[in-house]
Every structure is written in structure tokens, then in C-alpha cells.
Motif scaffolding. Sequence first.
Motif, PDB file in Angstrom:
ATOM      1  N   SER A   1      11.988   9.937   9.354  1.00  0.00           N
ATOM      2  CA  SER A   1      11.414   9.678  10.704  1.00  0.00           C
ATOM      3  C   SER A   1      11.382   8.117  10.788  1.00  0.00           C
ATOM      4  CB  SER A   1       9.672   9.834  10.759  1.00  0.00           C
ATOM      5  OG  SER A   1       9.007   9.340   9.582  1.00  0.00           O
ATOM      6  N   VAL A   2      11.630   7.600  11.982  1.00  0.00           N
ATOM      7  CA  VAL A   2      11.967   6.221  12.510  1.00  0.00           C
ATOM      8  C   VAL A   2      11.011   6.098  13.694  1.00  0.00           C
ATOM      9  CG1 VAL A   2      14.397   6.045  11.383  1.00  0.00           C
ATOM     10  CG2 VAL A   2      14.007   6.616  13.690  1.00  0.00           C
ATOM     11  N   LEU A   3      10.796   4.818  13.935  1.00  0.00           N
ATOM     12  CA  LEU A   3      10.156   4.226  15.148  1.00  0.00           C
ATOM     13  C   LEU A   3      11.143   4.447  16.340  1.00  0.00           C
ATOM     14  CD1 LEU A   3       8.440   0.756  14.114  1.00  0.00           C
ATOM     15  CD2 LEU A   3       7.569   3.267  14.111  1.00  0.00           C
ATOM     16  N   GLU A   4      10.688   4.816  17.513  1.00  0.00           N
ATOM     17  CA  GLU A   4      11.495   4.962  18.349  1.00  0.00           C
ATOM     18  C   GLU A   4      12.179   3.886  19.103  1.00  0.00           C
ATOM     19  OE1 GLU A   4      11.180   6.280  23.378  1.00  0.00           O
ATOM     20  OE2 GLU A   4       9.376   6.240  22.037  1.00  0.00           O
ATOM     21  N   GLY A   5      13.806   4.105  19.125  1.00  0.00           N
ATOM     22  CA  GLY A   5      14.512   2.749  19.311  1.00  0.00           C
ATOM     23  C   GLY A   5      15.060   2.264  18.007  1.00  0.00           C
ATOM     24  N   ASP A   6      14.423   2.698  16.890  1.00  0.00           N
ATOM     25  CA  ASP A   6      15.120   2.208  15.591  1.00  0.00           C
ATOM     26  C   ASP A   6      16.172   2.953  15.517  1.00  0.00           C
ATOM     27  OD1 ASP A   6      13.443   0.144  15.519  1.00  0.00           O
ATOM     28  OD2 ASP A   6      12.227   0.783  13.936  1.00  0.00           O
TER      29      ASP A   6
ATOM     30  N   SER B   1       8.663   8.259  14.758  1.00  0.00           N
ATOM     31  CA  SER B   1       7.088   8.315  14.114  1.00  0.00           C
ATOM     32  C   SER B   1       6.391   7.309  15.065  1.00  0.00           C
ATOM     33  CB  SER B   1       7.148   7.830  12.757  1.00  0.00           C
ATOM     34  OG  SER B   1       7.861   6.621  12.659  1.00  0.00           O
ATOM     35  N   VAL B   2       5.043   7.537  14.886  1.00  0.00           N
ATOM     36  CA  VAL B   2       4.255   6.437  15.653  1.00  0.00           C
ATOM     37  C   VAL B   2       4.249   5.394  14.842  1.00  0.00           C
ATOM     38  CG1 VAL B   2       2.942   8.332  16.810  1.00  0.00           C
ATOM     39  CG2 VAL B   2       2.195   7.456  14.455  1.00  0.00           C
TER      40      VAL B   2
ATOM     41  N   PRO C   1      13.151  15.630  18.172  1.00  0.00           N
ATOM     42  CA  PRO C   1      14.336  15.273  16.736  1.00  0.00           C
ATOM     43  C   PRO C   1      15.730  15.039  17.403  1.00  0.00           C
ATOM     44  CG  PRO C   1      13.860  17.497  16.601  1.00  0.00           C
ATOM     45  CD  PRO C   1      12.960  17.164  18.007  1.00  0.00           C
ATOM     46  N   THR C   2      16.464  14.351  16.523  1.00  0.00           N
ATOM     47  CA  THR C   2      17.974  14.541  16.521  1.00  0.00           C
ATOM     48  C   THR C   2      18.497  14.987  15.394  1.00  0.00           C
ATOM     49  OG1 THR C   2      18.098  12.437  17.984  1.00  0.00           O
ATOM     50  CG2 THR C   2      20.032  12.874  16.838  1.00  0.00           C
ATOM     51  N   THR C   3      19.614  16.035  15.405  1.00  0.00           N
ATOM     52  CA  THR C   3      19.863  16.725  14.060  1.00  0.00           C
ATOM     53  C   THR C   3      21.335  16.131  13.953  1.00  0.00           C
ATOM     54  OG1 THR C   3      18.745  18.734  14.813  1.00  0.00           O
ATOM     55  CG2 THR C   3      20.538  19.049  13.125  1.00  0.00           C
ATOM     56  N   TYR C   4      21.686  16.254  12.611  1.00  0.00           N
ATOM     57  CA  TYR C   4      22.979  15.551  11.990  1.00  0.00           C
ATOM     58  C   TYR C   4      23.742  16.418  11.306  1.00  0.00           C
ATOM     59  CZ  TYR C   4      20.841  11.182  13.946  1.00  0.00           C
ATOM     60  OH  TYR C   4      19.974  10.361  14.631  1.00  0.00           O
ATOM     61  N   ASN C   5      24.943  16.684  11.447  1.00  0.00           N
ATOM     62  CA  ASN C   5      25.743  17.641  10.488  1.00  0.00           C
ATOM     63  C   ASN C   5      26.784  16.850  10.168  1.00  0.00           C
ATOM     64  OD1 ASN C   5      24.325  20.351  11.742  1.00  0.00           O
ATOM     65  ND2 ASN C   5      24.965  19.287  13.539  1.00  0.00           N
ATOM     66  N   LEU C   6      27.359  17.396   8.928  1.00  0.00           N
ATOM     67  CA  LEU C   6      28.485  17.153   8.230  1.00  0.00           C
ATOM     68  C   LEU C   6      29.180  18.002   7.405  1.00  0.00           C
ATOM     69  CD1 LEU C   6      29.953  14.489   7.328  1.00  0.00           C
ATOM     70  CD2 LEU C   6      28.525  14.288   5.390  1.00  0.00           C
TER      71      LEU C   6
ATOM     72  N   GLY D   1       0.715  -1.409  -0.055  1.00  0.00           N
ATOM     73  CA  GLY D   1      -0.003   0.077  -0.066  1.00  0.00           C
ATOM     74  C   GLY D   1       0.779   1.363  -0.170  1.00  0.00           C
ATOM     75  N   LEU D   2       0.062   2.191   0.223  1.00  0.00           N
ATOM     76  CA  LEU D   2       0.595   3.738   0.258  1.00  0.00           C
ATOM     77  C   LEU D   2       1.573   3.870   1.309  1.00  0.00           C
ATOM     78  CD1 LEU D   2       0.157   6.412  -1.252  1.00  0.00           C
ATOM     79  CD2 LEU D   2      -1.549   7.124   0.670  1.00  0.00           C
ATOM     80  N   GLY D   3       1.279   3.591   2.703  1.00  0.00           N
ATOM     81  CA  GLY D   3       2.187   3.698   3.713  1.00  0.00           C
ATOM     82  C   GLY D   3       1.917   5.237   4.088  1.00  0.00           C
ATOM     83  N   TRP D   4       2.927   5.849   4.590  1.00  0.00           N
ATOM     84  CA  TRP D   4       2.746   7.173   5.331  1.00  0.00           C
ATOM     85  C   TRP D   4       2.676   8.083   4.215  1.00  0.00           C
ATOM     86  CZ3 TRP D   4       1.082   7.665  10.145  1.00  0.00           C
ATOM     87  CH2 TRP D   4       1.480   6.714  10.799  1.00  0.00           C
ATOM     88  N   LEU D   5       1.770   9.101   4.306  1.00  0.00           N
ATOM     89  CA  LEU D   5       1.976  10.263   3.345  1.00  0.00           C
ATOM     90  C   LEU D   5       1.939  11.599   4.267  1.00  0.00           C
ATOM     91  CD1 LEU D   5       1.062  11.402   0.475  1.00  0.00           C
ATOM     92  CD2 LEU D   5      -1.441  11.400   1.308  1.00  0.00           C
ATOM     93  N   SER D   6       3.023  12.259   3.898  1.00  0.00           N
ATOM     94  CA  SER D   6       3.456  13.478   4.591  1.00  0.00           C
ATOM     95  C   SER D   6       2.699  14.842   4.007  1.00  0.00           C
ATOM     96  CB  SER D   6       4.708  13.389   4.884  1.00  0.00           C
ATOM     97  OG  SER D   6       5.219  14.831   5.543  1.00  0.00           O
ATOM     98  N   PHE D   7       2.210  15.470   4.491  1.00  0.00           N
ATOM     99  CA  PHE D   7       1.580  16.837   4.152  1.00  0.00           C
ATOM    100  C   PHE D   7       2.198  17.829   4.048  1.00  0.00           C
ATOM    101  CE2 PHE D   7      -1.994  14.166   3.819  1.00  0.00           C
ATOM    102  CZ  PHE D   7      -2.657  14.772   2.824  1.00  0.00           C
ATOM    103  N   ASN D   8       3.639  17.965   4.865  1.00  0.00           N
ATOM    104  CA  ASN D   8       4.395  19.175   5.332  1.00  0.00           C
ATOM    105  C   ASN D   8       5.777  18.652   6.013  1.00  0.00           C
ATOM    106  OD1 ASN D   8       5.617  21.601   6.167  1.00  0.00           O
ATOM    107  ND2 ASN D   8       3.556  22.186   5.811  1.00  0.00           N
TER     108      ASN D   8
END
Length: 432
Positions: A327-332, A409-410, A384-389, A53-60
Amino acid sequence: MDKFKKFLKNKKQTKIGAFVIVFMFIAIFAGSILASQTDNMRGFGWGANTDGGLGWLSFNNCIDDQGNCSGVSYGVNIDSNTNLLNGYAWTPNFGWLKFGDLDLSDAPTGNGTFFNNAKFELIGSQYVLTGWARFCGVFISGCSGPIIPNTDYKRGGWDGWVSLRGTTSGGLQYGVVFSGDPVTGGSFSSYAWGGGNDTYGGANTTGVGWIDFSPLGIPVVFDPINEPTLVLNATSPVPLNNPVTLTWTGIQINQSIPCSATGGAPNDNWATPSRPFSPSTFTTFNISVPNTYTYTLTCTGINNNQVSSSKNVTVGVGINFYPDSFSVLEGDQATLHWLADPSDQILTNCVASSNPQTNTWDGGVNGYNPPSIESQLVDVPVSPTTYNLSCNDAGGNLINAEPISITWSVPPPPPPPPPPGENNTPPNYEEN
């Protein structure tokens, strides 16, 4: 439809495939998918069937209008004058879903559907969404014009249309409804329909099926912007000895008062204490010194408060820095990828950091040697966690990538039921 999904799935099975599919979409629409901070719809829809299926559909890509955003700018907006929806939502499984300015000449017909572009309107005593949106993946190029031939394995009969309101073949009304105040905001619930089989949950071969606007009770929201908001955009990186083109959008800006432009590259003609808000675009002089430059625009809101927006632009070699998902599940864990832009260049002395600090990312990381794309699994300790490079190019110039923010994500909900009623067959959805 199945073939289209398999096409995307196969593309994502390699790192280079993931880069190509995501950045192909982003490159096509980079000029039009902007200013998500000024778009007033946020949240996630959800669609699923036994075939994935479609899965998550993000509006913003922003979670609010205060600049808490991740990745490429996109969003869907309800125009306060026309009530028409415009902009783009995003799903990793099927790409961009376009709202507004669609050619409806080949839109499907069906019981109770509305022959108009997506619209927020009052029907009886209930505010609802009506009309059509369309997935861009069915087009040969961009999000308009000729569509991929029906015989092509990448389309397989799918037409990309999504109906926001109509009637099922059993006579039951479906559609996205609004709860709240159209002036101060509220939330959406219930279902849109993307075509498919005769029963929800089966293998959809010609559509994505039902799309839930309130999965797990967490709805897509309409959040009218009541404070001055400004968003500055520019394409980055820019080849050496070329100009930077900047564009900006704003909500509740006093356009009679000139804005102030600061930063930029030396002698590029950007900085001035008096830059008109309109026209909302400016092209600098050619820039000959490689570096990452910060451009800032400050304007005055209708409440006389000043509002600013900044954009980092790399001139010369840049870094394409992106995750598999924002977005990932908490713990992933999340997977980050990076490579030079242009991709035939070399990156050295790369340094990684994050906020908060994560042992799986902070410190030195591999440079980039074409053509392989560098990747690394990282922890996501908070949301959130922010990553820099940052890296050096072949000439030793320091390059800073745009930071990445990844949220929790939930958990994906189970496939939701179709609209309630004894007869749960989908709408009469017929192509013209």
C-alpha cells in the motif's frame, strides 16, 4: 529495542537487505500463515512514538472475503467456538505478531492483565479483547522456542509481548473494545499496550508502546464469514522432478459431499471428480515438465452452492516478484522487485503488464542476472492496481509470476493519545 529497530532499518537500506528480511519471515511461516480469506479480522492498527514506532499493523492481506487479496496469505481469526484469536498480523517495521497458541510461561505481569492467549469475550456488558499476543522477531527461529539473548543487539531488551487489556500504573483501564454484534460483526477501537517508557510519545527502549485499533477513525473490523468460502494453497515454485503439496481450508463447506479437483500438471494425479474435503492436503506425483500449472478445487457449501479456489504453481525456475509495500499514499509510486527462484538462475525476455495500464510498468523490463535484484518504480493510478510479470528461463520456458495488487493507504495519523484521563502513565508492565 532501539538496536532491534536499527537492525531492521539497516537491513532495509539495500535492495538485497529488503529481500532477505521480508522473505526470511515469509519462508519461516509459509506453512502456517495461510487462508486469510477465511480469517474474519481485517484492517490496520497503528503505533508511533518519537523514535519511529510500530507503524501500520495489518491484520489481513485481504480487504474482504471475496478474494480481494494481495501478496502472501496471512490473517487473524476469531474462533467461533472458543472465541480465541489465532493467526498472524504483519508490520514491515517489526514483522509478524502472533495470536494464539503462545507459551505464557514468561508473559509479563501487570495490573489488570489477563493470563490467557488473546481472546474475544464479554466482560460486563462490553465485548473486549483480553490476554496476550507476541511478536515473532524476539525468537531465535520461527515463533516459539528460545528467544534471542537479551544482550544480542537485535533484541536489546525487547520481549515482544503485547497486552490487549489491563490497568495503567495510575489506575486507568486500557484495552481493545468491540462495538457491534458478535454474530454479524462490528469494529474494534481503543488501545493495546506493547510495553515501553513512562510517557506516550517518548523513545521506547523496551517495547512498541500504544497500538491504536482505530487509527484516523478507520477501525480493525470483525467480519464473521456467513457464506461458504474455500482457499487452496501450495508452495511455489517447486523444483523440477518434485511433487506439489496442496492444502486447503474452508468455511461452511458441506464435507459430506466430495469436492472436484481440476487442472494441475499432466499425470500428476491431482485431477479427480471426487476428492474428499478432509484430509485437507494432497501431494502429487513428481512433475518433470517445467511450466506454470493452475490447480483448482471446487466444493459444495452448506447452502448447496458451489465454491472454487485456484492456485498457480510454477515447476522449475520461478519468479520472486514483490513490492516494498502493498500500500502507498495516493499519488505516490511503488517499487517492484523481481529475481529468479532459485536466485542463481537467469530470467530473459521479461514482459510486464498492469491493470489499469501504467506507462511506468507495461512493456519489456530487464531480465534477471544473478546476484543483483531487479527493481523498478511504478505508478499506482487507482486502488487497487494489479501488476503482472512473465519471463523465460534459461531453457526458454515461459514463467508467470504471481500478480501483485497495490492499494492506496490513508495518510499515517499523528501519534494518538493514550487512554483518556489525567494520569496517562502506561500500565505496570513487568517481566517475570
